[in-house]
Motif scaffolding. Structure first.
Motif, PDB file in Angstrom:
ATOM      1  N   ASN A   1       9.370   4.837  12.521  1.00  0.00           N
ATOM      2  CA  ASN A   1       9.367   4.146  11.240  1.00  0.00           C
ATOM      3  C   ASN A   1       9.241   5.172  10.118  1.00  0.00           C
ATOM      4  O   ASN A   1       8.595   6.212  10.287  1.00  0.00           O
TER       5      ASN A   1
ATOM      6  N   TYR B   1       2.992   9.249   4.287  1.00  0.00           N
ATOM      7  CA  TYR B   1       2.612   7.854   4.109  1.00  0.00           C
ATOM      8  C   TYR B   1       2.787   7.508   2.627  1.00  0.00           C
ATOM      9  O   TYR B   1       3.787   7.852   2.022  1.00  0.00           O
TER      10      TYR B   1
ATOM     11  N   ASN C   1      -0.792  -6.220   5.571  1.00  0.00           N
ATOM     12  CA  ASN C   1      -1.904  -5.996   6.490  1.00  0.00           C
ATOM     13  C   ASN C   1      -3.087  -6.901   6.168  1.00  0.00           C
ATOM     14  O   ASN C   1      -3.415  -7.113   4.999  1.00  0.00           O
TER      15      ASN C   1
ATOM     16  N   PRO D   1       0.519  -2.278  12.771  1.00  0.00           N
ATOM     17  CA  PRO D   1       0.141  -0.902  12.449  1.00  0.00           C
ATOM     18  C   PRO D   1      -1.379  -0.723  12.484  1.00  0.00           C
ATOM     19  O   PRO D   1      -2.101  -1.465  11.811  1.00  0.00           O
TER      20      PRO D   1
ATOM     21  N   ASN E   1       5.687  -6.473   5.720  1.00  0.00           N
ATOM     22  CA  ASN E   1       4.353  -5.971   6.046  1.00  0.00           C
ATOM     23  C   ASN E   1       3.327  -6.454   5.022  1.00  0.00           C
ATOM     24  O   ASN E   1       3.525  -6.319   3.820  1.00  0.00           O
TER      25      ASN E   1
ATOM     26  N   ARG F   1       1.672   0.249  16.418  1.00  0.00           N
ATOM     27  CA  ARG F   1       2.086   1.474  15.736  1.00  0.00           C
ATOM     28  C   ARG F   1       0.875   2.280  15.290  1.00  0.00           C
ATOM     29  O   ARG F   1      -0.002   1.756  14.600  1.00  0.00           O
TER      30      ARG F   1
ATOM     31  N   ASN G   1      -4.116   1.632  11.413  1.00  0.00           N
ATOM     32  CA  ASN G   1      -4.445   2.764  10.550  1.00  0.00           C
ATOM     33  C   ASN G   1      -5.881   3.194  10.796  1.00  0.00           C
ATOM     34  O   ASN G   1      -6.762   2.369  11.069  1.00  0.00           O
TER      35      ASN G   1
ATOM     36  N   PHE H   1       4.804   6.235  12.557  1.00  0.00           N
ATOM     37  CA  PHE H   1       5.490   6.603  11.330  1.00  0.00           C
ATOM     38  C   PHE H   1       5.869   8.073  11.412  1.00  0.00           C
ATOM     39  O   PHE H   1       5.108   8.900  11.924  1.00  0.00           O
TER      40      PHE H   1
ATOM     41  N   SER I   1      -0.583   4.519  12.785  1.00  0.00           N
ATOM     42  CA  SER I   1      -0.139   4.626  11.401  1.00  0.00           C
ATOM     43  C   SER I   1      -0.983   5.612  10.610  1.00  0.00           C
ATOM     44  O   SER I   1      -1.357   6.659  11.136  1.00  0.00           O
TER      45      SER I   1
END
Length: 337
Positions: free
Chosen positions: A54, A299, A166, A231, A164, A271, A233, A295, A273
């Motif tokens: 991504n 970012y 989140n 994702p 997206n 993912r 993170n 990714f 992220s």
């Protein structure tokens, strides 16, 4: 818990209890290899050796009226970050061309702010229409904030595949992260996208002071939302933000978190992220035995590792990029794959 038994049960439809899920996060570091192995069995069952790539375009930066404690673009942050209005259509289209040459499967158009204006949606939709004419198989993900139903319909008609938004944290902890919008508003946006046939992408940020119970609740909430892409993170603490001094994660804990999300959402794209480079550090490659997506590149306001390092990591693991069946330009990765 005997991790050697859990993956087979999950593949056959078993859903962990919340108590079992907590035990994943509280696994001894000496058992992490076994935990990763069982998470890999699930990942391999559904995705084999494939890794989805991504790429983010930070299409509008700064000047955000939200008070998210992790974000340098917040109006409350004193961080030094780029500030600019929504880029023109040509820039968005050029980013897609770069993505296509780099074997990127999903191109993510991201803009700061609470919600997009109709004019901004029109510009992004126009760019997406052009992208889809040139690169019909490139998946387009938009991340524009609290979009309205009419805007959602416009995005869908233009060719946006995924949206997206989140949840970021648990419903319980949400007000500790942001107060200018509610958890329910985020969920409502995702439900609107689903209603109009746009694939929901929603994930979390771990390391913001939440409890293990909160992380478990996040994983179950995303299962309930049926997010297609998740994702994960890990907080990259930025000077000038509310969470600038948070440093709660270790590489081992990050692997446990990834395993939890795989166990609770076994069929979904997980993912790795933002924050993977500073939190997983030398264990980044181990994360791909659990997750099936990363990714590539930078970012929003933080840097990722060099692109070639990601391509090399995928190759060294013996994995394969899940690329679209069109356009490949090996010069982008210096013929290293």
């Amino acid at each position: 818990m005997r991790w050697s038994q859990i993956s087979e049960k999950i593949i056959n439809g078993y859903l962990l209890t919340k108590e079992e899920a907590l035990s994943v996060l509280r696994t001894s570091d000496t058992e992490v290899i076994a935990l990763v192995h069982e998470a890999y069995r699930i990942r391999h069952y559904y995705y084999g050796k494939k890794v989805k790539l991504n790429m983010i375009l930070n299409a509008k930066s700064g000047l955000c009226p939200e008070d998210c404690g992790y974000c340098s673009q917040s109006f409350k942050a004193t961080s030094d970050c780029d500030t600019y209005a929504l880029v023109d259509e040509e820039t968005i289209v050029e980013g897609a061309k770069t993505a296509a040459r780099g074997k990127i499967g999903t191109y993510c158009i991201v803009m700061s702010g609470r919600r997009p204006t109709n004019r901004e949606v029109d510009r992004i939709s126009g760019a997406v229409e052009e992208i889809k004419r040139e690169h019909p198989h490139l998946k387009i993900c938009a991340c524009l904030g609290l979009a309205t139903e009419d805007q959602t319909i416009k995005l869908k008609q233009s060719g946006v595949d995924r949206y997206n938004h989140n949840i970021n944290t648990s419903e319980r902890y949400h007000s500790e992260v942001v107060t200018t919008h509610t958890y329910d508003q985020r969920v409502e946006t995702l439900e609107t996208m689903k209603k109009h046939g746009i694939s929901p992408c929603s994930g979390v940020i771990c390391g913001m002071g939440e409890t293990d119970e909160d992380i478990v609740d996040m994983a179950f909430a995303l299962r309930e939302l049926d997010a297609d892409s998740i994702p994960v993170n890990f907080l990259h603490a930025i000077e000038g933000t509310k969470f600038a001094n948070k440093d709660e994660l270790t590489p081992m804990q990050c692997l446990k978190i990834l395993a939890l999300f795989r166990f609770i959402n076994p069929t979904k794209e997980i993912r790795i992220s933002g924050g993977r480079e500073v939190n997983l550090r030398s264990l980044q490659s181990m994360g791909l035995f659990i997750a099936n997506s990363i990714f590539v590149g930078d970012y929003l306001t933080t840097q990722g590792q060099p692109n070639l390092a990601d391509y090399d990591m995928v190759r060294d693991l013996g994995f394969e990029i899940e690329e679209n069946a069109f356009e490949r330009d090996t010069s982008v990765v210096e013929a290293k794959l």
